[in-house]
Write an enzyme that holds these catalytic residues in place. Structure first.
Site, mmCIF file in Angstrom:
data_model
loop_
_atom_site.group_PDB
_atom_site.id
_atom_site.type_symbol
_atom_site.label_atom_id
_atom_site.label_comp_id
_atom_site.label_asym_id
_atom_site.label_seq_id
_atom_site.Cartn_x
_atom_site.Cartn_y
_atom_site.Cartn_z
ATOM 1 N N SER A 148 38.547 39.870 35.655
ATOM 2 C CA SER A 148 38.451 38.809 36.664
ATOM 3 C C SER A 148 39.271 37.594 36.264
ATOM 4 O O SER A 148 39.376 37.263 35.073
ATOM 5 C CB SER A 148 36.986 38.387 36.837
ATOM 6 O OG SER A 148 36.884 37.283 37.720
ATOM 7 N N TYR A 161 28.744 36.550 34.907
ATOM 8 C CA TYR A 161 29.760 37.517 35.319
ATOM 9 C C TYR A 161 31.016 37.380 34.463
ATOM 10 O O TYR A 161 31.559 38.367 33.956
ATOM 11 C CB TYR A 161 30.081 37.297 36.794
ATOM 12 C CG TYR A 161 31.162 38.175 37.361
ATOM 13 C CD1 TYR A 161 30.907 39.496 37.721
ATOM 14 C CD2 TYR A 161 32.443 37.671 37.564
ATOM 15 C CE1 TYR A 161 31.901 40.296 38.260
ATOM 16 C CE2 TYR A 161 33.447 38.460 38.099
ATOM 17 C CZ TYR A 161 33.171 39.771 38.446
ATOM 18 O OH TYR A 161 34.165 40.561 38.976
#
Length: 256
Positions: A148, A161
């Site tokens: 990410s 996350y």
């Protein structure tokens, strides 16, 4: 090398969004596909049909990557029989660890349960699903972890996350080093904000969030699923054979 001319890629979480586009782009590069899905069998079969229309073989298999104890069973009792029946081989060449879930919650409000769920889906799968997969992969192939842009871009509410994805990027380098003898390349592709239904459609469906991210991106818009799949597919071709142990961000220049 593969026992047949056509290479095979396994893409987790490929029934929709980024995973679907990765699978389609891999098929366009001439690879056959094994897709996994958690629950949406209908959408997964639709992707299989799209791949077959391109001219490649594909099969969709159910898999919940959060269930680590079932990994060995998946490979030995599900995947390998399907490879033999549909592709006339017992091994595949590329693994794309894409399946994932999101969480938008402040650090102080994140629960242990939520943290552990992210751990199982992202980091534990990246580590132990890959470990099992390597027992059934040909040498001279590759692994792509989908991480990410949030490992670089600090966006409040994304700490749990981002921590998992950051660890996955470190794992990428260790795997690349330790798998070098098998000539298996390992890279991480880090998408920026993308318009999908991921995390409840947070970026796609929230006009204010979408506009804010677009204003912070050099190319002036939020990413689309079609911006990422071609990069992943490139890494699974001979043209990408000298790219190894890299984090490749695909964000349009977000927050630079």
């Amino acid at each position: 090398m593969s026992t047949q001319d056509t290479k095979i890629a396994l893409v987790t979480g490929a029934s929709r969004g980024l995973g679907r586009d990765m699978a389609i782009n891999l098929a366009k590069k001439g690879l056959d596909l094994v897709l996994t899905y958690k629950s949406d069998h209908q959408s997964a079969n639709k992707v299989v049909s799209e791949i077959e229309n391109i001219g490649q073989k594909a099969v969709a298999l159910a898999l919940d990557v959060s269930q680590q104890p079932k990994y060995a069973t998946f490979f030995e009792q599900v995947l390998i029989p399907e490879l033999k029946a549909r592709f006339n081989t017992s091994k595949f060449d590329f693994l794309i660890n894409n399946a994932g879930t999101g969480l938008s919650k402040p650090f102080m409000e994140t629960t242990v349960t939520e943290f552990h769920e992210l751990f199982r889906v992202h980091l534990e799968a990246g580590y132990f699903f890959t470990q099992q997969a390597l027992r059934h992969m040909n040498d001279h192939g590759g692994i792509v972890h989908i991480t990410s842009g949030l490992t670089r871009i600090i966006y409040p509410g994304s700490s749990a996350y981002a921590v998992m994805k950051s660890a996955l990027e470190t794992l990428t380098k260790y795997q690349a080093k330790e798998l070098g003898d098998r000539k298996i390349r390992v890279n991480a592709v880090a998408p920026g904000a993308i318009e999908t239904d991921f995390n409840g459609g947070y970026v796609r469906d929230n006009a204010q969030v979408n506009a804010r991210i677009a204003s912070l991106t050099a190319l002036g818009r939020v990413g689309l699923p079609t911006d990422v799949g071609s990069v992943v597919a490139f890494l699974c071709t001979d043209q990408g054979q000298w790219i190894n142990a890299q984090r490749i961000e695909v964000s349009g220049g977000q927050a630079i």
